[in-house]
Design a protein around this motif. Structure first.
Motif, PDB file in Angstrom:
ATOM      1  N   LEU A  30      10.871   1.257   8.694  1.00 10.64           N
ATOM      2  CA  LEU A  30      10.638   0.734   9.970  1.00 10.64           C
ATOM      3  C   LEU A  30       9.995  -0.975   9.615  1.00 10.64           C
ATOM      4  O   LEU A  30       9.099  -1.013   8.824  1.00 10.64           O
ATOM      5  CB  LEU A  30       9.219   1.358  10.556  1.00 10.64           C
ATOM      6  N   PRO A  31      10.581  -1.793  10.210  1.00 14.06           N
ATOM      7  CA  PRO A  31      10.105  -3.292  10.111  1.00 14.06           C
ATOM      8  C   PRO A  31       8.872  -3.249  11.160  1.00 14.06           C
ATOM      9  O   PRO A  31       8.975  -2.931  12.129  1.00 14.06           O
ATOM     10  CB  PRO A  31      11.331  -4.011  10.791  1.00 14.06           C
ATOM     11  N   GLN A  32       7.756  -4.117  10.824  1.00 17.93           N
ATOM     12  CA  GLN A  32       6.809  -4.409  11.517  1.00 17.93           C
ATOM     13  C   GLN A  32       6.242  -5.621  11.567  1.00 17.93           C
ATOM     14  O   GLN A  32       5.968  -6.200  10.351  1.00 17.93           O
ATOM     15  CB  GLN A  32       5.721  -3.115  11.072  1.00 17.93           C
ATOM     16  N   GLY A  78       6.246  -7.398   7.589  1.00 15.05           N
ATOM     17  CA  GLY A  78       6.864  -6.576   6.399  1.00 15.05           C
ATOM     18  C   GLY A  78       7.592  -5.365   7.141  1.00 15.05           C
ATOM     19  O   GLY A  78       8.099  -5.267   8.240  1.00 15.05           O
ATOM     20  N   ALA A  79       7.663  -4.199   6.195  1.00 16.90           N
ATOM     21  CA  ALA A  79       8.324  -3.159   6.422  1.00 16.90           C
ATOM     22  C   ALA A  79       7.660  -1.760   5.602  1.00 16.90           C
ATOM     23  O   ALA A  79       7.149  -2.059   4.668  1.00 16.90           O
ATOM     24  CB  ALA A  79       9.958  -3.210   6.150  1.00 16.90           C
ATOM     25  N   SER A  80       8.068  -0.691   6.215  1.00 14.54           N
ATOM     26  CA  SER A  80       7.382   0.540   5.717  1.00 14.54           C
ATOM     27  C   SER A  80       8.550   1.706   5.484  1.00 14.54           C
ATOM     28  O   SER A  80       9.511   1.518   6.407  1.00 14.54           O
ATOM     29  CB  SER A  80       6.349   1.098   6.710  1.00 14.54           C
ATOM     30  N   HIS A  81       8.416   2.229   4.525  1.00 13.42           N
ATOM     31  CA  HIS A  81       9.346   3.457   4.242  1.00 13.42           C
ATOM     32  C   HIS A  81       8.596   4.647   4.261  1.00 13.42           C
ATOM     33  O   HIS A  81       7.312   4.914   3.668  1.00 13.42           O
ATOM     34  CB  HIS A  81      10.124   3.588   3.052  1.00 13.42           C
ATOM     35  N   ILE A  82       8.577   5.602   5.384  1.00 15.17           N
ATOM     36  CA  ILE A  82       7.744   6.869   5.547  1.00 15.17           C
ATOM     37  C   ILE A  82       8.540   8.154   5.633  1.00 15.17           C
ATOM     38  O   ILE A  82       9.687   8.215   6.373  1.00 15.17           O
ATOM     39  CB  ILE A  82       7.092   6.757   6.963  1.00 15.17           C
ATOM     40  N   ARG A 142       3.820   7.192   2.709  1.00 12.72           N
ATOM     41  CA  ARG A 142       4.131   5.904   3.420  1.00 12.72           C
ATOM     42  C   ARG A 142       3.942   4.714   2.178  1.00 12.72           C
ATOM     43  O   ARG A 142       3.226   4.434   1.690  1.00 12.72           O
ATOM     44  CB  ARG A 142       3.563   5.702   4.456  1.00 12.72           C
ATOM     45  N   TYR A 143       5.309   4.086   2.190  1.00  8.17           N
ATOM     46  CA  TYR A 143       5.295   2.747   1.246  1.00  8.17           C
ATOM     47  C   TYR A 143       5.428   1.634   2.273  1.00  8.17           C
ATOM     48  O   TYR A 143       6.303   1.466   2.999  1.00  8.17           O
ATOM     49  CB  TYR A 143       6.556   2.886   0.281  1.00  8.17           C
ATOM     50  N   ARG A 144       4.534   0.410   1.867  1.00  9.67           N
ATOM     51  CA  ARG A 144       4.509  -0.799   2.948  1.00  9.67           C
ATOM     52  C   ARG A 144       4.322  -1.736   2.109  1.00  9.67           C
ATOM     53  O   ARG A 144       3.388  -1.772   1.136  1.00  9.67           O
ATOM     54  CB  ARG A 144       3.673  -0.456   4.155  1.00  9.67           C
ATOM     55  N   PHE A 145       5.096  -2.878   2.490  1.00 12.51           N
ATOM     56  CA  PHE A 145       4.847  -4.229   1.905  1.00 12.51           C
ATOM     57  C   PHE A 145       4.870  -5.256   3.020  1.00 12.51           C
ATOM     58  O   PHE A 145       5.828  -5.287   3.877  1.00 12.51           O
ATOM     59  CB  PHE A 145       5.843  -4.689   0.782  1.00 12.51           C
ATOM     60  N   MET A 146       4.017  -6.160   2.996  1.00 16.62           N
ATOM     61  CA  MET A 146       3.872  -7.347   4.243  1.00 16.62           C
ATOM     62  C   MET A 146       3.569  -8.543   3.448  1.00 16.62           C
ATOM     63  O   MET A 146       2.563  -8.778   2.509  1.00 16.62           O
ATOM     64  CB  MET A 146       2.764  -6.948   5.081  1.00 16.62           C
ATOM     65  N   GLY A 147       4.134  -9.812   3.893  1.00 17.17           N
ATOM     66  CA  GLY A 147       3.733 -11.162   3.543  1.00 17.17           C
ATOM     67  C   GLY A 147       2.543 -11.378   4.714  1.00 17.17           C
ATOM     68  O   GLY A 147       2.822 -11.081   6.026  1.00 17.17           O
ATOM     69  N   ALA A 148       2.015 -12.528   4.372  1.00 14.48           N
ATOM     70  CA  ALA A 148       0.766 -12.862   5.443  1.00 14.48           C
ATOM     71  C   ALA A 148       0.577 -14.364   5.417  1.00 14.48           C
ATOM     72  O   ALA A 148       0.657 -14.825   4.209  1.00 14.48           O
ATOM     73  CB  ALA A 148      -0.468 -12.116   5.182  1.00 14.48           C
ATOM     74  N   VAL A 149       0.034 -14.918   6.467  1.00 11.52           N
ATOM     75  CA  VAL A 149      -0.372 -16.326   6.500  1.00 11.52           C
ATOM     76  C   VAL A 149      -1.473 -16.266   7.523  1.00 11.52           C
ATOM     77  O   VAL A 149      -1.484 -15.657   8.370  1.00 11.52           O
ATOM     78  CB  VAL A 149       0.621 -17.263   7.191  1.00 11.52           C
ATOM     79  N   ASP A 197       0.912  -1.276   0.073  1.00 14.96           N
ATOM     80  CA  ASP A 197       0.093  -0.066   0.006  1.00 14.96           C
ATOM     81  C   ASP A 197       0.713   1.392  -0.152  1.00 14.96           C
ATOM     82  O   ASP A 197       2.145   1.351   0.473  1.00 14.96           O
ATOM     83  CB  ASP A 197      -0.987  -0.088   1.058  1.00 14.96           C
ATOM     84  N   VAL A 198       0.299   2.391  -0.455  1.00 11.90           N
ATOM     85  CA  VAL A 198       0.749   3.547  -0.504  1.00 11.90           C
ATOM     86  C   VAL A 198      -0.343   4.408   0.138  1.00 11.90           C
ATOM     87  O   VAL A 198      -1.298   4.556  -0.227  1.00 11.90           O
ATOM     88  CB  VAL A 198       1.131   4.122  -2.050  1.00 11.90           C
TER      89      VAL A 198
END
Length: 445
Positions: free
Chosen positions: A324-326, A305-309, A276-283, A264-265
């Motif tokens: 930021l890792p999250q 995942g992680a974000s760049h803000i 904010r740019y964020r990418f996350m993997g999920a299960v 997401d952006v």
């Protein structure tokens, strides 16, 4: 005029002009030709579909539940490709319930085959009772159409699954869009007074594809809010924007497991976020098979995942940009039964570079039917907030607080709701009276 009514006239005409034997031969040929053309027309025009295509025209129905409970149909989005168009409307009844009218309109080879039926709900009915009763009424109303398809050989008082249950539930109808759907939305409002005015708008696009194996979505969105106030000291104006793009892809692994990814952006003036740019993997794991999700579900999902803000103003941590890792954990329990419904959720979020930055949220809603006519509804939420890394430095002035132009610091948010309903008296629920239903209260105080 039908072919059979023309034959006697043709016979007398031919008999006068030709010999008897010749007339009989020609008459026989005409009869055979008429009969064969009728059979061919029947084969072309009345060939029943293998699976009945249903277009449900209802903006308040639980369509997911209906699709899952009626897998032997093709559920289509356009009436032009449907065999049956079901138009559903509703009206309040005198005792507080609803009368839901179903108009079944045959299309294609079912042209002219039309029925109307009404499903009545009582004021004390739970959500489970309403949708189960609606489903049963709809299934019964579709019997005349199903009887003209190969489904008639499997039709019983209750529709039984076929021997090839898993194969039968897959929609075999060819789809030129390959299950992709596009929804464009836009809405806005404007208010004007002599001393103040406001304007709100939101618009965007949903691009989705949902199959048994994949669930995909792409969504750009835009929100704009403007307020202006005229005061003796001068004009006060406020503008807020929240725009962005979200996307996700989910893959079905088994009846209990799914994996996916999201990106997401976001840009938000209220949250002090330039980008904010964020990418996350999920299960995700489900205690019950996903097939039962409309009735009950207990799921646990984990995202990493992680974000760049990039911030609009320097934050209270003296940051203007950071990575930021999250990780996030979501647990959700829902059940819908004749006695009521329960929904409980837990959401946790934590930044991995500093474990003291976290948030934890609890939500619960209960709708319980105590006895006939009496139901209780209780809801509440509590969020512990320790991760407001985006707050700008400095204190907010009164104008920013009142106009909600800036997010404020807090370590918790809480809310509660409760109520009950008790109804007694007449149980008859068949009368619909809509007189004066459009009259509203126009008082200014």
């Amino acid at each position: 005029m039908h072919h059979s009514s023309l034959l006697p006239l043709l016979y007398h005409f031919i008999k006068r002009t030709l010999t008897t034997s010749t007339a009989v031969c020609l008459l026989a040929l005409l009869w055979i030709s008429a009969a064969s053309s009728t059979v061919m027309a029947q084969q072309v025009d009345t060939q029943p579909p293998t699976r009945l295509a249903l277009f449900l025209d209802c903006n308040f129905c639980d369509e997911n539940f209906i699709r899952q409970e009626m897998p032997y149909l093709d559920h289509v989005r356009d009436r032009e490709v449907a065999d049956v168009h079901v138009l559903v409307t509703r009206e309040d009844t005198g005792s507080g319930g609803e009368a839901r009218t179903m108009d079944l309109i045959g299309l294609g080879i079912f042209e002219g085959l039309e029925f109307t039926t009404v499903f009545n709900t009582t004021a004390n009915a739970t959500e489970a009772e309403e949708r189960t009763g609606f489903l049963q009424t709809l299934e019964a109303a579709l019997v005349p159409y199903l009887m003209q398809t190969p489904m008639r050989d499997r039709l019983r008082l209750n529709i039984e699954p076929s021997e090839l249950d898993a194969v039968d539930q897959v929609q075999i109808t060819k789809d030129p869009w390959n299950y992709w759907t596009i929804e464009i939305y836009a809405d806005g409002s404007a208010d004007f007074e002599s001393k103040q005015r406001s304007f709100d708008s939101r618009y965007g696009v949903y691009v989705s594809r949902v199959t048994e194996e994949w669930k995909l979505q792409l969504r750009p969105f835009f929100n704009y809010n403007y307020d202006q106030f005229e005061r003796e000291e001068g004009t006060i104006s406020s503008t807020t924007r929240r725009n962005g793009f979200t996307s996700y892809a989910v893959k079905s692994i088994s009846p209990h497991w799914s994996v996916g990814a999201s990106g997401d952006v976001l840009t938000s003036t209220f949250s002090n976020v330039a980008w904010r740019y964020r990418f996350m993997g999920a299960v995700e794991w489900s205690l019950y098979p996903y097939r039962e999700a409309n009735r009950r579900q207990l799921t646990v999902a984990y995202r990493l995942g992680a974000s760049h803000i990039t911030y609009r103003d320097t934050t209270i941590y003296n940051k203007i940009e950071e990575r930021l890792p999250q990780h996030l954990l979501n647990a959700d329990y829902r059940v819908v039964q004749p006695w009521g419904g329960i929904e409980i959720g837990v959401d946790a979020s934590q930044y991995l570079h500093e474990t003291s930055l976290y948030s934890l949220q609890f939500d619960a809603e209960f709708e319980i039917r105590i006895t006939k006519g009496l139901s209780v509804e209780i809801g509440g939420s509590l969020e512990l907030i320790h991760d407001q890394i985006n707050l700008p430095k400095g204190s907010a002035d009164l104008e920013e607080v009142l106009l909600r132009r800036r997010q404020l610091e807090t370590n918790y948010e809480a809310g509660i709701s409760f109520g009950f309903r008790y109804r007694f008296g007449s149980l008859l629920n068949n009368v619909v009276n809509t007189r004066f239903s459009g009259i509203g209260n126009r008082d200014r105080f």
